[in-house]
Enzyme design. Structure first.
Site, PDB file in Angstrom:
ATOM      1  CG  HIS A  49      24.055 -23.169 -22.805  1.00 15.54           C
ATOM      2  ND1 HIS A  49      23.670 -24.512 -24.316  1.00 15.54           N
ATOM      3  CD2 HIS A  49      22.338 -23.619 -22.935  1.00 15.54           C
ATOM      4  CE1 HIS A  49      22.335 -24.493 -24.349  1.00 15.54           C
ATOM      5  NE2 HIS A  49      21.604 -24.631 -22.968  1.00 15.54           N
ATOM      6  CD  GLU A  50      21.239 -22.104 -19.162  1.00  8.48           C
ATOM      7  OE1 GLU A  50      21.801 -23.269 -19.495  1.00  8.48           O
ATOM      8  OE2 GLU A  50      20.191 -21.419 -20.352  1.00  8.48           O
ATOM      9  CG  HIS A  89      19.195 -19.886 -23.525  1.00  9.93           C
ATOM     10  ND1 HIS A  89      18.854 -20.564 -25.058  1.00  9.93           N
ATOM     11  CD2 HIS A  89      18.957 -21.228 -23.361  1.00  9.93           C
ATOM     12  CE1 HIS A  89      18.925 -22.069 -25.345  1.00  9.93           C
ATOM     13  NE2 HIS A  89      19.261 -22.206 -23.534  1.00  9.93           N
ATOM     14  CE1 TYR A 145      14.062 -24.393 -25.052  1.00 13.17           C
ATOM     15  CE2 TYR A 145      15.463 -23.472 -26.361  1.00 13.17           C
ATOM     16  CZ  TYR A 145      14.968 -24.223 -25.497  1.00 13.17           C
ATOM     17  OH  TYR A 145      15.995 -24.769 -24.951  1.00 13.17           O
ATOM     18  CD  GLU A 178      18.924 -25.469 -26.277  1.00 12.51           C
ATOM     19  OE1 GLU A 178      20.042 -26.313 -25.775  1.00 12.51           O
ATOM     20  OE2 GLU A 178      18.654 -24.926 -25.430  1.00 12.51           O
ATOM     21  CB  THR A 182      27.621 -38.240 -14.101  1.00  6.46           C
ATOM     22  OG1 THR A 182      28.391 -37.891 -15.571  1.00  6.46           O
ATOM     23  CG2 THR A 182      25.717 -38.750 -14.632  1.00  6.46           C
ATOM     24  CG  ASP A 200      14.194 -30.579 -25.483  1.00  6.77           C
ATOM     25  OD1 ASP A 200      13.336 -29.831 -24.820  1.00  6.77           O
ATOM     26  OD2 ASP A 200      14.559 -31.048 -26.060  1.00  6.77           O
ATOM     27  CG  HIS A 231      17.471 -29.657 -25.194  1.00  6.59           C
ATOM     28  ND1 HIS A 231      16.547 -29.241 -24.395  1.00  6.59           N
ATOM     29  CD2 HIS A 231      18.813 -28.586 -24.433  1.00  6.59           C
ATOM     30  CE1 HIS A 231      16.448 -27.949 -24.286  1.00  6.59           C
ATOM     31  NE2 HIS A 231      17.702 -27.623 -23.572  1.00  6.59           N
TER      32      HIS A 231
HETATM   33  C1  LIG Z   1      22.361 -25.761 -19.901  1.00  6.49           C
HETATM   34  C2  LIG Z   1      22.289 -27.601 -19.250  1.00  6.49           C
HETATM   35  C3  LIG Z   1      23.432 -27.373 -18.325  1.00  6.49           C
HETATM   36  C4  LIG Z   1      21.125 -27.973 -18.587  1.00  6.49           C
HETATM   37  C5  LIG Z   1      20.887 -29.359 -18.044  1.00  6.49           C
HETATM   38  C6  LIG Z   1      19.316 -29.714 -18.701  1.00  6.49           C
HETATM   39  C7  LIG Z   1      19.247 -30.494 -17.833  1.00  6.49           C
HETATM   40  N1  LIG Z   1      18.663 -30.935 -17.721  1.00  6.49           N
HETATM   41  C8  LIG Z   1      16.650 -31.508 -17.248  1.00  6.49           C
HETATM   42  C9  LIG Z   1      17.643 -32.529 -16.882  1.00  6.49           C
HETATM   43  C10 LIG Z   1      17.263 -33.616 -15.507  1.00  6.49           C
HETATM   44  C11 LIG Z   1      17.454 -34.060 -14.781  1.00  6.49           C
HETATM   45  C12 LIG Z   1      17.849 -35.417 -16.541  1.00  6.49           C
HETATM   46  C13 LIG Z   1      18.627 -36.840 -15.760  1.00  6.49           C
HETATM   47  O1  LIG Z   1      19.275 -37.461 -16.350  1.00  6.49           O
HETATM   48  O2  LIG Z   1      18.382 -37.286 -14.579  1.00  6.49           O
HETATM   49  C14 LIG Z   1      18.352 -35.419 -17.093  1.00  6.49           C
HETATM   50  C15 LIG Z   1      18.520 -33.698 -18.063  1.00  6.49           C
HETATM   51  N2  LIG Z   1      18.108 -30.878 -19.047  1.00  6.49           N
HETATM   52  N3  LIG Z   1      19.348 -30.907 -19.033  1.00  6.49           N
HETATM   53  C16 LIG Z   1      19.679 -27.585 -20.715  1.00  6.49           C
HETATM   54  O3  LIG Z   1      19.899 -27.669 -20.800  1.00  6.49           O
HETATM   55  N4  LIG Z   1      18.973 -26.884 -20.137  1.00  6.49           N
HETATM   56  C17 LIG Z   1      18.160 -26.270 -20.696  1.00  6.49           C
HETATM   57  C18 LIG Z   1      17.071 -25.556 -19.803  1.00  6.49           C
HETATM   58  C19 LIG Z   1      15.605 -25.839 -20.631  1.00  6.49           C
HETATM   59  C20 LIG Z   1      14.699 -24.827 -20.193  1.00  6.49           C
HETATM   60  C21 LIG Z   1      13.526 -24.457 -21.911  1.00  6.49           C
HETATM   61  N5  LIG Z   1      13.923 -23.490 -22.160  1.00  6.49           N
HETATM   62  C22 LIG Z   1      18.528 -25.475 -21.826  1.00  6.49           C
HETATM   63  O4  LIG Z   1      19.191 -24.263 -21.065  1.00  6.49           O
HETATM   64  O5  LIG Z   1      18.588 -25.456 -22.828  1.00  6.49           O
HETATM   65 ZN   LIG Z   2      19.947 -24.066 -24.093  1.00  8.01          ZN
END
Ligand SMILES: CC(C)[C@H](Cc1cn(Cc2ccc(C(=O)O)cc2)nn1)C(=O)N[C@@H](CCCCN)C(=O)O
Ligand SMILES: [Zn+2]
Length: 308
Positions: free
Chosen positions: A145-146, A149, A160, A169, A196, A228, A233
């Protein structure tokens, strides 16, 4: 000094032992992979719970990276290699920019950091807090996934934000599913291995059933929000579900070829969902013809989510 590319072993976060491409210099072994066909090097670092990047190389004295604090680095290094291999072997793409740039990953970023991201130059993985997430490099779909990007940023460069952002995404989730499937681990879920740890069977997102994790799967339920980046997302559930229909129709391999062609040849930074449908139709026509079942599958998949 004596230096050489070496092959070592390591234990990932799921306890499996994998073969690692490493580098030996003056008796120390580094997570530094020079084995890829072009000059793209895979380099893996640790931030040691800090936030300065890339941090320090992950090293070992005997080329067997099996201690528990090395597991996240082993996963990041190994899964980056698998993702490199997918893009090179399947699409002839030499690293994320098709120019052999190094794949840099940093693990142990921050303190109990519940996230993973591409920061424009490298992949960054938190350790998670042990409740919401376990170390986030521990899942091939997350690494893919990363890294996708980075592919998107160097091709369509989808902004984005709002629909282009949700498409950005979705492309990362689509190729995450495909890369996992290519490595014998097919499922429609994202992040199931690291989300989890106390609740088996759940995940961050489902492409088969986006609603399972509060994502829409139809334009009628597009989520208008300023959070977001316009719900990137959340609204990714709609193109994700279209991909689910298409791949169920014609398979992951053909879908991957159509999606890769659309991402690298037709989509641009402001492309919205309608533009994605057109780009995917054009790609299907280029590859299989206008009256092909592949073309029809794209049309049907997007119609099913209310686009086109
Ligand atoms: C890839 C995936 C493992 C990761 C997961 C993720 C993590 N988060 C933050 C997050 C943190 C805590 C909780 C909670 O329930 O406590 C939920 C979500 N939101 N999504 C994710 O989706 N990261 C984003 C980071 C985006 C950063 C902005 N460019 C992405 O790569 O799209
Ligand atoms: Zn992403």
């Amino acid at each position: 000094t004596q230096e050489a590319a070496t092959t070592g072993t390591g234990k990932g976060s799921s306890g499996e032992t994998v073969t690692l491409q490493t580098y030996q210099s003056n008796g120390t072994y580094y997570l530094y992979d020079t084995s890829k066909p072009m000059d793209g090097i895979i380099r893996t670092y640790t931030a040691n719970q800090g936030s300065s990047l890339p941090g320090n190389y992950v090293t070992d004295a005997d080329n067997n990276f099996q201690s528990s604090n090395q597991a996240a680095a082993v996963d990041a290094h190994y899964f980056a290699g698998l993702t490199y291999d997918y893009y090179y072997d399947t699409h002839g793409r030499n690293s994320y920019d098709n120019n052999g740039s190094d794949l840099i990953s940093t693990v142990h970023y921050g303190s109990n950091f519940n996230n993973a991201f591409w920061n424009g130059s490298q992949m960054v993985y938190g350790d998670g807090d042990g409740s919401t997430f376990s170390p986030l490099s521990g899942s091939l779909d997350v690494v893919a996934h990363e890294l996708t990007h980075a592919v998107t940023d160097t091709t369509a460069n989808l902004v984005y934000q709002d629909q282009p952002g949700a498409l950005n995404e979705s492309m990362s989730d689509v190729f995450a599913v495909i890369v996992e499937a290519e490595n014998g681990d097919f499922d429609w879920q994202l992040g199931e291995d690291i989300y989890t740890p106390g609740t088996p069977g759940d995940a961050l997102r489902s492409l088969e059933n986006p609603e399972l994790y509060d994502q829409p799967s139809h334009m009628d339920d597009y989520y208008n929000t300023s959070a977001d980046n316009g719900g990137v997302h959340t609204n990714s559930g709609i193109p994700n579900k279209a991909f689910y229909y298409i791949a169920n129709d014609i398979g992951l391999d053909k879908s991957g070829d159509i999606y890769y062609r659309a991402l690298t040849s037709y989509l641009t930074s402001q492309s919205d969902f309608e533009d994605a449908r057109n780009a995917l139709l054009q790609s299907a026509e280029d590859l299989y013809g206008a009256n092909s079942t592949e073309y029809q599958a794209v049309s049907d998949g997007y119609a099913a989510v209310g686009i086109g």
